[in-house]
Design an enzyme around this catalytic site. Structure first.
Site, PDB file in Angstrom:
ATOM      1  N   ASN A  73      -9.091  -9.774   5.392  1.00 17.90           N
ATOM      2  CA  ASN A  73     -10.562  -9.864   5.345  1.00 17.90           C
ATOM      3  C   ASN A  73     -11.116  -8.997   4.217  1.00 17.90           C
ATOM      4  O   ASN A  73     -11.953  -9.431   3.422  1.00 17.90           O
ATOM      5  CB  ASN A  73     -11.175  -9.387   6.663  1.00 17.90           C
ATOM      6  CG  ASN A  73     -10.994 -10.383   7.801  1.00 17.90           C
ATOM      7  OD1 ASN A  73     -10.712 -11.554   7.565  1.00 17.90           O
ATOM      8  ND2 ASN A  73     -11.152  -9.916   9.025  1.00 17.90           N
ATOM      9  N   SER A  74     -10.666  -7.738   4.163  1.00 15.02           N
ATOM     10  CA  SER A  74     -11.170  -6.795   3.149  1.00 15.02           C
ATOM     11  C   SER A  74     -10.848  -7.281   1.742  1.00 15.02           C
ATOM     12  O   SER A  74     -11.679  -7.194   0.838  1.00 15.02           O
ATOM     13  CB  SER A  74     -10.566  -5.407   3.356  1.00 15.02           C
ATOM     14  OG  SER A  74     -10.961  -4.879   4.607  1.00 15.02           O
ATOM     15  N   GLY A 303     -16.495  -4.222   9.758  1.00 13.87           N
ATOM     16  CA  GLY A 303     -15.834  -3.057   9.164  1.00 13.87           C
ATOM     17  C   GLY A 303     -14.931  -3.439   8.003  1.00 13.87           C
ATOM     18  O   GLY A 303     -14.861  -2.735   6.990  1.00 13.87           O
ATOM     19  N   ASP A 304     -14.265  -4.586   8.124  1.00 10.91           N
ATOM     20  CA  ASP A 304     -13.375  -5.067   7.057  1.00 10.91           C
ATOM     21  C   ASP A 304     -14.199  -5.387   5.803  1.00 10.91           C
ATOM     22  O   ASP A 304     -13.797  -5.069   4.684  1.00 10.91           O
ATOM     23  CB  ASP A 304     -12.647  -6.350   7.495  1.00 10.91           C
ATOM     24  CG  ASP A 304     -11.843  -6.160   8.769  1.00 10.91           C
ATOM     25  OD1 ASP A 304     -11.426  -5.016   9.043  1.00 10.91           O
ATOM     26  OD2 ASP A 304     -11.654  -7.148   9.498  1.00 10.91           O
ATOM     27  N   SER A 305     -15.368  -6.018   6.008  1.00 14.61           N
ATOM     28  CA  SER A 305     -16.242  -6.360   4.879  1.00 14.61           C
ATOM     29  C   SER A 305     -16.749  -5.106   4.199  1.00 14.61           C
ATOM     30  O   SER A 305     -16.836  -5.032   2.972  1.00 14.61           O
ATOM     31  CB  SER A 305     -17.434  -7.198   5.367  1.00 14.61           C
ATOM     32  OG  SER A 305     -16.987  -8.348   6.021  1.00 14.61           O
TER      33      SER A 305
END
Length: 310
Positions: A73-74, A303-305
Site C-alpha cells: 500500500n505504502s 496509516g500506509d498512505s
C-alpha cells in the site's frame, strides 16, 4: 527519455507481504462473532475459525478486491505521488492464481516494479478487511505471503534492485515472514548510508516474543520508525517503561541504541490528533487537518498512505 527520469528509477524499495484485500462493510455482530477489534490487525490463526469470515465478505453485496498488504500500500501511494514510472520496486511472495494475477496487474498499472517470488504450491495471501462505521479491522491469511524466502532477495538481479534503492521500507508484518531478508537489507542500508525504514504496524508484533526479538535485533539499523499511538503504547508497556504519553514514548524510541551516522527519526501518528516526530531528543508536533466525517470513506490503508506520502 530525459535523464532525470532514468535516474529516478528504483529509488524506493518495499519488502513485505502482498495480499489481496477482500473488503466489505459489516455489522457489529461480525466483530463480536469473530472477536475482532476496530483499528486492529491480526493473523487468521487458526484459519478454520476465520475461514467463514472471508466467505461472508466475498458473498456479500458491495465486496471490493484491492491490491493490499501494508508495505505494498505504502509503495503504491509513494509511486502515485512521485509520478515517475518504476521509481518504486517491491518484493514479496504470491501464488500462481487469479488473485496473484490481480495483484500483478494492479501494481503494473500503478507503475510499481513488482518483483514477486511465485510459490505455485499455495494460494496468494488475502486479507479480510471488515469495515464498521468507517473503522477497519484486518484479518490476514498470509498463505503465499508467508513463504517469502531470503534466496529470492539473494538472486543477483534482485540484489541489484536493493543496491540501487536509496530508501528501503518494510511494515513490521514482514518480521513474521522473513527476518533474514530484513537483516540483509537493513545491514546494507546501514553500511552504505542508505535509509532503512520500519513500521511497528500492530500491537501483536511487540506482544509475541519471537516477533519482538526480531524487532529488537533490527531496531539499531532503523533510520525512520513509524507507528500509531496504540502501537507506541504497546511498545512502552512491553518494554516496561513508565511513560504513557506519546511524545515521551517517541523520545525513548528515538533514543534506543542506533548504529551508523544518522540519528533515528520516530514518527507516531494519532489519528486526527497531532503527529509526533522525534529526532535528536526533540519532539515536534504537527497538527493534522481534520477531515469532515462525511468525507471519510473508511480508515483502511490510512496509516500506509501516510507513510507513502511521507
Amino acid at each position: 527519455m530525459p535523464e532525470w527520469e532514468v535516474s529516478f528509477a528504483g529509488q524506493l524499495l518495499g519488502m513485505g507481504n502482498p495480499l489481496l484485500d477482500i473488503s466489505n462493510k459489516v455489522e457489529k455482530e461480525t466483530f463480536e462473532k469473530y472477536e475482532i477489534k476496530p483499528g486492529d490487525a491480526i493473523l487468521a490463526e487458526p484459519f478454520e475459525k476465520y475461514k467463514p469470515l472471508f466467505e461472508e465478505l466475498a458473498e456479500k453485496e458491495g465486496v471490493q478486491y484491492i491490491a493490499g498488504g501494508a508495505t505494498q500500500n505504502s509503495i503504491r501511494v509513494a509511486q502515485w505521488m512521485l509520478q515517475k514510472k518504476n521509481a518504486t520496486s517491491y518484493f514479496g511472495c504470491i501464488g500462481k492464481d487469479e488473485n496473484g494475477t490481480k495483484l500483478e496487474e494492479q501494481c503494473k498499472e500503478d507503475g510499481v516494479n513488482c518483483v514477486y517470488m511465485i510459490d505455485e504450491s499455495v494460494a496468494t495471501g488475502t486479507c479480510a478487511t471488515c469495515i464498521l462505521d468507517k473503522e477497519r479491522s484486518l484479518v490476514t491469511n498470509l498463505s503465499a505471503a508467508n513463504n517469502y524466502k531470503v534466496d529470492h532477495l539473494k538472486k543477483p538481479e534482485n540484489m541489484a534492485i536493493l543496491d540501487k534503492a536509496k530508501i528501503v521500507y518494510s511494515a513490521g508484518f514482514f518480521m513474521t515472514v522473513c527476518p533474514e531478508a530484513m537483516e540483509i537489507a537493513s545491514t546494507l542500508c546501514n553500511k552504505e548510508g542508505k535509509t532503512y525504514c520500519l513500521n511497528l504496524s500492530a500491537p501483536f508484533l511487540m506482544e509475541v516474543p519471537p516477533f519482538k526479538a526480531t524487532l529488537d535485533k533490527t531496531m539499531p539499523k532503523v533510520d525512520f520508525l513509524f507507528g500509531n499511538e496504540t502501537e507506541a503504547a504497546t511498545y512502552a508497556k512491553v518494554a516496561g517503561w513508565s511513560e504513557t504519553d506519546v511524545p515521551a514514548i517517541a523520545k525513548k524510541l528515538a533514543a534506543l541504541p542506533k548504529e551508523g551516522d544518522k540519528p533515528r527519526t520516530v514518527v507516531i501518528t494519532q489519528g486526527s490528533n497531532p503527529t509526533c516526530v522525534c529526532v535528536n531528543g526533540e519532539v515536534t508536533e504537527y497538527p493534522i487537518f481534520k477531515l469532515p466525517a462525511k468525507k471519510v470513506v473508511d480508515t483502511n490503508g490510512a496509516g500506509d498512505s501516510y507513510v507513502g506520502g511521507f
